[in-house]
Design a protein around this motif. Structure first.
Motif, PDB file in Angstrom:
ATOM      1  N   ARG A 158      37.302  32.194  47.128  1.00  0.00           N
ATOM      2  CA  ARG A 158      38.050  33.292  47.737  1.00  0.00           C
ATOM      3  C   ARG A 158      39.163  32.710  48.696  1.00  0.00           C
ATOM      4  NH1 ARG A 158      32.607  35.891  50.228  1.00  0.00           N
ATOM      5  NH2 ARG A 158      32.629  37.670  48.978  1.00  0.00           N
ATOM      6  N   VAL A 159      39.054  31.560  49.345  1.00  0.00           N
ATOM      7  CA  VAL A 159      40.060  31.012  50.143  1.00  0.00           C
ATOM      8  C   VAL A 159      41.233  30.631  49.153  1.00  0.00           C
ATOM      9  CG1 VAL A 159      40.665  28.838  51.402  1.00  0.00           C
ATOM     10  CG2 VAL A 159      38.548  30.036  52.227  1.00  0.00           C
ATOM     11  N   LEU A 160      41.025  29.610  48.085  1.00  0.00           N
ATOM     12  CA  LEU A 160      42.017  29.320  47.124  1.00  0.00           C
ATOM     13  C   LEU A 160      42.597  30.486  46.522  1.00  0.00           C
ATOM     14  CD1 LEU A 160      40.493  26.242  45.747  1.00  0.00           C
ATOM     15  CD2 LEU A 160      41.929  26.353  47.611  1.00  0.00           C
ATOM     16  N   ALA A 161      41.924  31.721  45.999  1.00  0.00           N
ATOM     17  CA  ALA A 161      42.522  32.733  45.688  1.00  0.00           C
ATOM     18  C   ALA A 161      43.619  33.205  46.723  1.00  0.00           C
ATOM     19  CB  ALA A 161      41.656  33.883  45.098  1.00  0.00           C
ATOM     20  N   GLU A 162      43.371  33.344  47.992  1.00  0.00           N
ATOM     21  CA  GLU A 162      44.151  33.938  48.782  1.00  0.00           C
ATOM     22  C   GLU A 162      45.295  33.020  48.958  1.00  0.00           C
ATOM     23  OE1 GLU A 162      44.357  36.503  50.937  1.00  0.00           O
ATOM     24  OE2 GLU A 162      42.716  37.494  50.527  1.00  0.00           O
ATOM     25  N   ASP A 163      45.356  31.751  48.726  1.00  0.00           N
ATOM     26  CA  ASP A 163      46.402  30.727  48.849  1.00  0.00           C
ATOM     27  C   ASP A 163      47.332  31.186  47.724  1.00  0.00           C
ATOM     28  OD1 ASP A 163      45.470  29.708  51.110  1.00  0.00           O
ATOM     29  OD2 ASP A 163      44.677  27.912  50.174  1.00  0.00           O
ATOM     30  N   LEU A 164      46.676  31.227  46.484  1.00  0.00           N
ATOM     31  CA  LEU A 164      47.351  31.383  45.264  1.00  0.00           C
ATOM     32  C   LEU A 164      47.968  32.840  45.187  1.00  0.00           C
ATOM     33  CD1 LEU A 164      44.700  29.974  42.984  1.00  0.00           C
ATOM     34  CD2 LEU A 164      47.077  29.172  43.150  1.00  0.00           C
ATOM     35  N   ARG A 165      47.411  33.841  45.940  1.00  0.00           N
ATOM     36  CA  ARG A 165      48.176  35.030  46.168  1.00  0.00           C
ATOM     37  C   ARG A 165      49.256  35.013  46.900  1.00  0.00           C
ATOM     38  NH1 ARG A 165      45.561  40.739  48.536  1.00  0.00           N
ATOM     39  NH2 ARG A 165      45.011  39.352  50.142  1.00  0.00           N
ATOM     40  N   ALA A 166      49.249  34.175  48.045  1.00  0.00           N
ATOM     41  CA  ALA A 166      50.452  33.934  48.996  1.00  0.00           C
ATOM     42  C   ALA A 166      51.462  33.472  48.303  1.00  0.00           C
ATOM     43  CB  ALA A 166      49.878  33.388  50.257  1.00  0.00           C
ATOM     44  N   ALA A 167      51.171  32.558  47.428  1.00  0.00           N
ATOM     45  CA  ALA A 167      52.192  31.714  46.486  1.00  0.00           C
ATOM     46  C   ALA A 167      52.834  32.566  45.499  1.00  0.00           C
ATOM     47  CB  ALA A 167      51.694  30.147  46.208  1.00  0.00           C
ATOM     48  N   GLY A 168      52.290  33.516  45.179  1.00  0.00           N
ATOM     49  CA  GLY A 168      52.811  34.590  44.200  1.00  0.00           C
ATOM     50  C   GLY A 168      52.087  34.042  42.788  1.00  0.00           C
ATOM     51  N   GLN A 169      51.143  33.379  42.634  1.00  0.00           N
ATOM     52  CA  GLN A 169      50.634  32.738  41.465  1.00  0.00           C
ATOM     53  C   GLN A 169      49.192  33.487  41.161  1.00  0.00           C
ATOM     54  OE1 GLN A 169      50.340  28.931  43.097  1.00  0.00           O
ATOM     55  NE2 GLN A 169      52.173  28.175  42.670  1.00  0.00           N
ATOM     56  N   LEU A 170      48.829  34.278  41.764  1.00  0.00           N
ATOM     57  CA  LEU A 170      47.796  35.207  41.254  1.00  0.00           C
ATOM     58  C   LEU A 170      48.040  36.625  41.970  1.00  0.00           C
ATOM     59  CD1 LEU A 170      44.171  33.765  42.088  1.00  0.00           C
ATOM     60  CD2 LEU A 170      45.229  34.067  39.854  1.00  0.00           C
ATOM     61  N   THR A 171      47.420  37.588  41.115  1.00  0.00           N
ATOM     62  CA  THR A 171      47.541  39.018  41.474  1.00  0.00           C
ATOM     63  C   THR A 171      46.239  39.436  41.873  1.00  0.00           C
ATOM     64  OG1 THR A 171      49.542  39.533  40.078  1.00  0.00           O
ATOM     65  CG2 THR A 171      48.163  41.430  41.050  1.00  0.00           C
ATOM     66  N   VAL A 172      45.885  40.031  43.183  1.00  0.00           N
ATOM     67  CA  VAL A 172      44.641  40.316  43.589  1.00  0.00           C
ATOM     68  C   VAL A 172      44.554  42.022  43.516  1.00  0.00           C
ATOM     69  CG1 VAL A 172      43.147  40.189  45.342  1.00  0.00           C
ATOM     70  CG2 VAL A 172      44.307  38.201  44.761  1.00  0.00           C
ATOM     71  N   HIS A 173      43.478  42.468  42.906  1.00  0.00           N
ATOM     72  CA  HIS A 173      43.255  43.817  43.070  1.00  0.00           C
ATOM     73  C   HIS A 173      41.914  44.128  43.898  1.00  0.00           C
ATOM     74  CE1 HIS A 173      46.595  44.584  40.034  1.00  0.00           C
ATOM     75  NE2 HIS A 173      46.218  43.428  39.447  1.00  0.00           N
ATOM     76  N   VAL A 174      42.120  44.298  45.124  1.00  0.00           N
ATOM     77  CA  VAL A 174      41.010  44.637  45.911  1.00  0.00           C
ATOM     78  C   VAL A 174      40.343  46.080  45.529  1.00  0.00           C
ATOM     79  CG1 VAL A 174      39.806  44.693  47.949  1.00  0.00           C
ATOM     80  CG2 VAL A 174      41.796  43.160  47.632  1.00  0.00           C
TER      81      VAL A 174
END
Length: 141
Positions: free
Chosen positions: A92-108
């Motif tokens: 969860r924490v690393l996915a948030e970091d990756l989303r903030a960096a534009g490296q992951l798209t998150v669909h809640v």
């Protein structure tokens, strides 16, 4: 085996990585999933790597690299954590970091749909409709 036959091959996808020997708080620099930014991402949140994430694979830490590489196709956070054998809150924490960096798209998912008990009932009914190895249906409640 004792009778000389080789053991059966495990079914399903192979995990991407081995279980980490590093303590979870070291991977997240002591941060927790439910922090100052609000509640943590639900386990059913779908994540998928962006083109920028794929391009940055060589520059990411081991765990971040594995998460982005595993998310070439959309997956839930729970699936990523299980596949990589990482603690769910670390993912969860690393996915948030990756989303903030534009490296992951998150669909809640929509929280109204997630809280709908009829969805859970349909899932349970669907699972009960699947016969077991003997061909018998589950009829227990």
């Amino acid at each position: 085996m004792a009778d000389g036959t080789p053991p059966a091959e495990p079914s399903g996808p192979d995990p991407v990585g081995y279980a980490s020997a590093v303590r979870p708080f070291l991977l997240t620099a002591g941060r927790v999933a439910d922090g100052d930014d609000g509640p943590s991402l639900p386990v059913e949140t779908q994540v998928v790597a962006t083109a920028e994430g794929i391009d940055a694979l060589g520059r990411l830490s081991f765990e971040q690299h594995d998460i982005v590489a595993a998310c070439r196709l959309p997956q839930s956070l729970a699936e990523v954590a299980a596949r990589l054998r990482l603690h769910l809150n670390v993912v969860r924490v690393l996915a948030e970091d990756l989303r903030a960096a534009g490296q992951l798209t998150v669909h809640v998912p929509d929280s109204g749909v997630v809280q709908d008990a009829s969805v859970l009932r349909r899932v349970i009914d669907g699972l009960r409709a699947i016969p077991d190895a003997r061909g018998a249906l589950s009829d227990s409640d």
